[in-house]
Design an enzyme around this catalytic site. Structure first.
Site, mmCIF file in Angstrom:
data_model
loop_
_atom_site.group_PDB
_atom_site.id
_atom_site.type_symbol
_atom_site.label_atom_id
_atom_site.label_comp_id
_atom_site.label_asym_id
_atom_site.label_seq_id
_atom_site.Cartn_x
_atom_site.Cartn_y
_atom_site.Cartn_z
ATOM 1 N N THR A 224 -6.777 13.737 -7.755
ATOM 2 C CA THR A 224 -6.656 13.009 -6.460
ATOM 3 C C THR A 224 -6.299 13.758 -5.405
ATOM 4 O OG1 THR A 224 -4.615 12.122 -6.869
ATOM 5 C CG2 THR A 224 -6.219 10.922 -8.087
ATOM 6 N N VAL A 270 -7.126 9.270 -1.841
ATOM 7 C CA VAL A 270 -7.463 7.747 -2.384
ATOM 8 C C VAL A 270 -7.294 7.710 -3.883
ATOM 9 C CG1 VAL A 270 -8.900 5.955 -1.467
ATOM 10 C CG2 VAL A 270 -9.083 8.064 -0.406
ATOM 11 N N HIS A 271 -6.120 7.849 -4.282
ATOM 12 C CA HIS A 271 -5.837 7.899 -5.837
ATOM 13 C C HIS A 271 -6.791 6.887 -6.495
ATOM 14 C CE1 HIS A 271 -2.312 10.261 -4.902
ATOM 15 N NE2 HIS A 271 -1.942 9.395 -4.051
ATOM 16 N N ASP A 272 -6.431 5.556 -6.460
ATOM 17 C CA ASP A 272 -7.100 4.664 -7.245
ATOM 18 C C ASP A 272 -8.658 4.636 -7.277
ATOM 19 O OD1 ASP A 272 -4.170 2.488 -6.887
ATOM 20 O OD2 ASP A 272 -4.449 4.039 -8.388
#
Ligand code: RIB
Ligand code: CA
Length: 342
Positions: A224, A270-272
């Protein structure tokens, strides 16, 4: 004559596509039944919008919420907001665990703001929560599901699924795979030098899920942190000239500031949403099966994920660890899907 040529060129194109698909050269994402477990959270909301804008590939059965970035009342409100912004109030939202299994609760209001959603105004969404607790929903749904038919995207601390597994271990029968945003190896941590927030916030829950034997993919900071915003990528989103593009660009502009300063990066992760992109276009990513161990002992290693990337210990490979991703491909996908929303 012209029509005839067009007909045959179309025929050739379809034949070529079928050949590529059958050879596995194109990963056409299969349609999945999906439960999203989440602690919205700025990047969670982006992930929810991306998923809810992709009904051809993702049949989102429900959103289950957990405390994490902020307290459960606000993560649940924010999940309902994302659902409303996506025009998908058909998807039920079940509230779940308000605290981790064992450790004392921690939050990330310093990153996600008091309301858990930076850069935008929040309001009380029209549609309420579904009745019943998220953990019971997971137990009931996964127990009755067709064998290995439901994918679970875990975007926050894994408390809800861990509680469901402790209550009813047989629910693994209904799980196709679990895809986790969490962990860090080469990248180092974001809440301690070695621990990533979702795992650090409930390492005991992550260990329960890991020990359950379900098919597990981790989308860690290792990848990420390679998929970062930039001025041009934010402009790409603003250029949609719709509510979704405006919301996401405003959220991300605010959300990434802390990471850009902390890491000295030119943009923020924008990890998720990377988890949802993995489900939609796995060909954007690469990784390998590794042995993963999670440290839940008090001390400097608390919440650390030890991924044996080079198979040094030759232990069983219990997770697929995603190590790389195509950043521009991610933002092109995100922009294209958000363009479908109002
Ligand atoms: O470390 C990043 C993760 O922690 C993301 O899921 C973010 O939303 C926070 O929950
Ligand atoms: Ca999250």
């Amino acid at each position: 004559m012209h029509t005839c040529r067009r007909y045959f060129s179309g025929l050739l194109r379809s034949a070529a596509l079928l050949t590529l698909l059958s050879a596995g050269a194109l990963h056409a994402a299969e349609k999945r039944d999906l439960i999203i477990d989440t602690d919205p959270g700025a990047d969670d909301v982006v992930a929810l919008l991306l998923a809810l804008a992709s009904p051809q590939e993702l049949n989102v059965l429900a959103i289950t919420t957990v405390a994490g970035n902020v307290r459960i009342d606000k993560t649940s409100r924010n999940a309902r907001l994302a659902r409303e912004w996506a025009g998908r109030e058909d998807v039920p939202v079940y509230a779940g665990a308000g605290r981790p299994l064992v450790r004392s609760p921690i939050y990330a209001e310093n990153i996600h703001g008091k309301e858990g959603l930076p850069g935008v105004d929040v309001h009380e969404p029209a549609k309420p929560l579904a009745t019943g607790n998220a953990v019971q929903y997971l137990v009931d749904t996964l127990s009755k599901a067709a064998p290995h038919s439901i994918t679970i995207a875990m975007l926050g601390p894994q408390t809800n699924l861990a509680l469901a597994l402790v209550q009813a271990p047989e629910i693994t029968q209904g799980i196709k795979e679990v895809v986790v945003m969490g962990g860090a190896h080469f990248n180092g941590g974001n809440i301690t030098p070695v621990a990533e927030f979702n795992i650090y916030a409930d390492p005991d829950a992550a260990k329960v899920v890991l020990a359950s034997g379900v098919k597990l993919t981790y989308v860690p900071l290792d990848v990420t942190h390679k998929i970062l915003t930039s001025d041009s990528r934010i402009r790409q989103l603003e250029g949609l000239n719709n509510q979704a593009g405006k919301l996401v660009s405003s959220i991300l502009n605010e959300y990434v500031k802390a990471d850009m300063i902390h890491y000295g990066l030119p943009g923020g992760p924008v990890h998720d949403a990377s988890v949802i992109a993995w489900l939609l276009k796995p060909e954007l990513f690469s990784g390998r099966s590794v042995n993963l161990v999670i440290d839940n002992r008090e001390g400097p290693g608390f919440g650390q994920t030890i991924a044996d990337w080079y198979d040094t210990l030759a232990q069983n490979k219990n997770v697929f660890w995603v190590g790389n991703g195509d950043a521009q491909g991610f933002f092109d996908l995100l922009t294209q899907r958000l363009g479908r929303l109002k």
